[in-house]
Design a protein around this motif. Structure first.
Motif, PDB file in Angstrom:
ATOM      1  N   ASP A  12       0.836  -1.197   0.000  1.00  0.00           N
ATOM      2  CA  ASP A  12       0.000   0.000   0.000  1.00  0.00           C
ATOM      3  C   ASP A  12       0.871   1.247   0.000  1.00  0.00           C
ATOM      4  O   ASP A  12       2.109   1.176   0.078  1.00  0.00           O
ATOM      5  CB  ASP A  12      -0.957  -0.001   1.199  1.00  0.00           C
ATOM      6  CG  ASP A  12      -0.234  -0.073   2.534  1.00  0.00           C
ATOM      7  OD1 ASP A  12       1.008   0.129   2.567  1.00  0.00           O
ATOM      8  OD2 ASP A  12      -0.891  -0.349   3.553  1.00  0.00           O
ATOM      9  N   LEU A  13       0.233   2.409  -0.101  1.00  0.00           N
ATOM     10  CA  LEU A  13       0.963   3.672  -0.229  1.00  0.00           C
ATOM     11  C   LEU A  13       1.853   3.967   0.983  1.00  0.00           C
ATOM     12  O   LEU A  13       3.021   4.361   0.795  1.00  0.00           O
ATOM     13  CB  LEU A  13      -0.022   4.818  -0.474  1.00  0.00           C
ATOM     14  CG  LEU A  13       0.597   6.191  -0.754  1.00  0.00           C
ATOM     15  CD1 LEU A  13       1.530   6.132  -1.954  1.00  0.00           C
ATOM     16  CD2 LEU A  13      -0.502   7.226  -0.982  1.00  0.00           C
ATOM     17  N   CYS A 568       3.861   5.158  -6.705  1.00  0.00           N
ATOM     18  CA  CYS A 568       3.225   5.969  -5.659  1.00  0.00           C
ATOM     19  C   CYS A 568       2.199   6.930  -6.248  1.00  0.00           C
ATOM     20  O   CYS A 568       1.131   7.159  -5.662  1.00  0.00           O
ATOM     21  CB  CYS A 568       4.285   6.741  -4.873  1.00  0.00           C
ATOM     22  SG  CYS A 568       5.249   5.726  -3.737  1.00  0.00           S
ATOM     23  N   LYS A 571      -0.885   4.979  -6.782  1.00  0.00           N
ATOM     24  CA  LYS A 571      -1.523   4.645  -5.503  1.00  0.00           C
ATOM     25  C   LYS A 571      -2.274   5.848  -4.933  1.00  0.00           C
ATOM     26  O   LYS A 571      -3.218   5.691  -4.148  1.00  0.00           O
ATOM     27  CB  LYS A 571      -0.474   4.170  -4.496  1.00  0.00           C
ATOM     28  CG  LYS A 571       0.233   2.876  -4.853  1.00  0.00           C
ATOM     29  CD  LYS A 571      -0.643   1.663  -4.637  1.00  0.00           C
ATOM     30  CE  LYS A 571       0.119   0.364  -4.886  1.00  0.00           C
ATOM     31  NZ  LYS A 571      -0.741  -0.832  -4.741  1.00  0.00           N
ATOM     32  N   TRP A 578      -6.213  -1.197  -8.402  1.00  0.00           N
ATOM     33  CA  TRP A 578      -5.047  -2.068  -8.236  1.00  0.00           C
ATOM     34  C   TRP A 578      -3.888  -1.525  -9.061  1.00  0.00           C
ATOM     35  O   TRP A 578      -4.074  -1.093 -10.203  1.00  0.00           O
ATOM     36  CB  TRP A 578      -5.394  -3.481  -8.695  1.00  0.00           C
ATOM     37  CG  TRP A 578      -4.328  -4.512  -8.439  1.00  0.00           C
ATOM     38  CD1 TRP A 578      -4.136  -5.250  -7.312  1.00  0.00           C
ATOM     39  CD2 TRP A 578      -3.310  -4.925  -9.355  1.00  0.00           C
ATOM     40  NE1 TRP A 578      -3.061  -6.094  -7.458  1.00  0.00           N
ATOM     41  CE2 TRP A 578      -2.544  -5.929  -8.714  1.00  0.00           C
ATOM     42  CE3 TRP A 578      -2.972  -4.563 -10.664  1.00  0.00           C
ATOM     43  CZ2 TRP A 578      -1.459  -6.554  -9.322  1.00  0.00           C
ATOM     44  CZ3 TRP A 578      -1.889  -5.183 -11.268  1.00  0.00           C
ATOM     45  CH2 TRP A 578      -1.149  -6.168 -10.603  1.00  0.00           C
ATOM     46  N   SER A 579      -2.689  -1.532  -8.480  1.00  0.00           N
ATOM     47  CA  SER A 579      -1.493  -1.094  -9.205  1.00  0.00           C
ATOM     48  C   SER A 579      -0.282  -1.842  -8.672  1.00  0.00           C
ATOM     49  O   SER A 579      -0.245  -2.239  -7.501  1.00  0.00           O
ATOM     50  CB  SER A 579      -1.289   0.421  -9.075  1.00  0.00           C
ATOM     51  OG  SER A 579      -1.266   0.812  -7.710  1.00  0.00           O
TER      52      SER A 579
END
Length: 603
Positions: A12-13, A568, A571, A578-579
């Motif tokens: 996650d970020l 980022c 995100k 989704w990335s």
């Protein structure tokens, strides 16, 4: 959109920002090495300014580090890690606190290895992603075109891997349209259209590339048809051969059986059943064959099935009425021919929708795709080795267009990226830059510098330590710079010598040719003076070799920074579901091997 399956979990970020912060701490101390230009190596005493070790020590340590990494790759994540995070304080002292010079090559190499993409644990497995996207399907089992027949090995590897991923994403989302930015010669676009049946628009800024792509696509279609024709011919010949062999075997067997029956009794002949003539075909076998025939006729007639027409052998091996005729077999031959023609027409029409259309347009972050593509619909946007700012602009176009549901971008040419904070003293009207993209790096006002971005085009796993870069050519250029400074009073030269080294027979020849190209009077330099410079610096060539290897070790860290910035940025977007970063290619075959992939939320 098609029904979705859960995609692999990605960092996650907050996790990515923590990785980014650690990387920045390391790069703040090491960017001076990446940004040092080898042209100025001797004129600016780069080794003395940045390294407090003998070059022999540096080379030996880097070679040892590389060999240990090959033997024990699992130890690439070094030292202490607390809950997946580490800090520069976890590493032994790398630089002297007072002079800021490099004092520990071992710690330097260890930290650089830790902050590479592979070892930070931020990559998603390509194979794992394909399994999720394809579900129970297996596209790899399908017919594979020998792409090397019209592409080199590197391009073939890249196109086949990326096209499989793109087609899997398209199937996952139920999409049929793909936009290929920076499509170049059109290899990826053509492959996606011909092999996977996608409607592809290839957009390139070069009109020459567009026309070349059209011609190349025409040749590729011809090659593709030949491959399929040969495939159908091979299968048909095999089926016919098997049919003839089986007929011959059964004819001999039947003849023997019949002769035996006649010799025994005419009465027994009247009582003989079909199974006596064909003992190999029991009731269960005939039933199985009947089921297979029914299955064959119930399936849609695709191009691959057409090769079996008029050569299916099973009906010839059985006596009359052994298999009940299906509805298609009851059609007279003339009507059957008409049905086949109609089916071929339908196949031809369906193939017309699977097109590749090359277009010429210069793409920026603000480009309106509706102005370029009239029938724009829900689609994917992709780019294979998009140069400089085109890679980040691809991501911006993806985030700003509702029709674009997914992106798959592999960038290259990092040295051509525009940097927002590189020349802050210069006035510039540009609003959208190639780097940085994410909020955190913008807040930090982070700048890599062109030389550092140039070094990011190298990569540790692609360049063998000890062999390294072409040191002699770099050595020639560095010594030439000292000659220009001392003899012509020029400290900075904006002109480039170019690729003269390969054409030169000696250092003397190199200097003469270079001075002429730079517009400097080479007649004022006697041969003896030129050779004196060569003899002066030749013992220090290993300094340049060692320093270049330090830059090679740092190269993956610069690439990590650029790719983390892009991930980022994705995100940070609210509508992206989704990335991920995916190692798409074998780095030995394709140096720029990481793809930035993102998918929007399904509605």
């Amino acid at each position: 959109m098609a029904a979705s399956r859960p995609l692999p979990v990605t960092p996650d970020l907050p996790t990515l920002r923590a990785k980014l912060q650690g990387l920045l701490r390391f790069l703040r101390d090491t960017l001076s090495i990446s940004n040092a230009h080898t042209v100025d190596f001797y004129t600016e005493s780069v080794w003395e300014e940045l390294v407090d070790l003998p070059p022999e020590t540096v080379l030996a340590a880097l070679r040892k580090s590389a060999s240990e990494a090959e033997v024990r790759p699992s130890e690439a994540r070094p030292l202490m890690e607390a809950e997946g995070e580490t800090d520069m304080t976890d590493f032994p002292k790398i630089f002297c606190e007072t002079s800021q010079k490099l004092v520990s090559v071992e710690a330097f190499a260890l930290a650089a290895k830790y902050y590479s993409i592979q070892n930070l644990g931020i990559c998603t497995s390509f194979e794992q992603l394909l399994v999720v996207l394809q579900g129970n399907q297996n596209q790899r089992i399908g017919k594979t075109l020998k792409a090397v027949e019209f592409m080199n090995m590197k391009k073939s590897h890249e196109v086949q891997a990326m096209s499989e991923l793109i087609s899997s994403i398209a199937d996952y989302y139920g999409l049929k349209q793909v936009i290929d930015l920076g499509s170049g010669k059109g290899y990826l676009s053509s492959f996606l259209s011909l092999k996977y049946g996608l409607k592809v628009y290839g957009i390139d800024s070069s009109n020459t590339n567009t026309h070349g792509a059209e011609e190349r696509n025409r040749k590729l279609k011809k090659h593709w048809k030949l491959c399929h024709a040969q495939s159908r011919l091979d299968v048909s010949e095999l089926a016919l051969k098997m049919s003839k062999e089986r007929k011959a075997q059964n004819a001999i067997k039947n003849k023997a059986d019949i002769e035996e029956v006649f010799n025994n009794s005419l009465t027994n002949q009247e009582k003989m059943s079909t199974s006596d003539f064909l003992p190999d075909f029991s009731g269960s076998v005939i039933s199985n064959i009947r089921n297979q025939m029914e299955t064959l006729h119930s399936q849609p007639h695709q191009e691959e099935n057409l090769c079996f027409e008029n050569v299916f052998p099973l009906i010839d091996l059985l006596p009359i009425n052994a298999i009940e005729p299906t509805s298609s077999q009851q059609i007279p031959n003339r009507e059957t021919s008409e049905v086949n023609k109609e089916r071929r027409k339908m196949t031809s029409k369906s193939r017309e929708s699977n097109i590749y259309l090359p277009l010429t347009s210069f793409i920026t972050a603000d480009s309106e795709l509706h102005d370029i593509i009239e029938d724009l619909e829900d689609c994917l946007i992709v780019g294979l080795h998009t140069c400089g700012d085109l890679a980040p602009n691809t991501l911006r176009i993806f985030t700003s267009n509702s029709e674009i549901k997914g992106v798959c971008s592999v960038g290259c040419c990092y040295h051509l990226l525009s940097e927002e904070f590189e020349n802050q003293h210069k006035e510039c009207t540009q609003e959208k830059w190639g780097f940085p993209m994410c909020r955190y790096l913008k807040e930090e006002r982070w700048c890599c510098g062109r030389n550092a971005r140039m070094s990011a085009c190298l990569a540790l796993e692609r360049v063998a330590v000890g062999q390294g870069l072409p040191t002699e050519s770099l050595f020639y250029r560095a010594v030439l710079q000292d000659i220009i400074k001392d003899c012509y009073g020029i400290t900075k030269c904006d002109q480039h010598v170019g690729k003269i080294y390969s054409k030169c027979s000696s250092f003397l020849d190199y200097v003469r040719r270079s001075l002429k190209k730079l517009g400097l009077d080479e007649s004022k330099l006697p041969e003896k003076i030129i050779l004196n410079y060569y003899e002066k610096y030749k013992p220090r060539m290993n300094e340049l070799e060692a320093f270049n290897m330090l830059k090679v070790v740092l190269a993956p860290c610069i690439e990590t920074l650029i790719l983390l910035d892009r991930l980022c940025y994705l995100k940070e977007q609210e509508d992206i579901a989704w990335s991920a970063l995916v190692k798409l290619f074998d780095p030995v075959k394709s140096p720029r091997c990481y793809a930035v992939i993102a998918l929007k939320k399904q509605k």
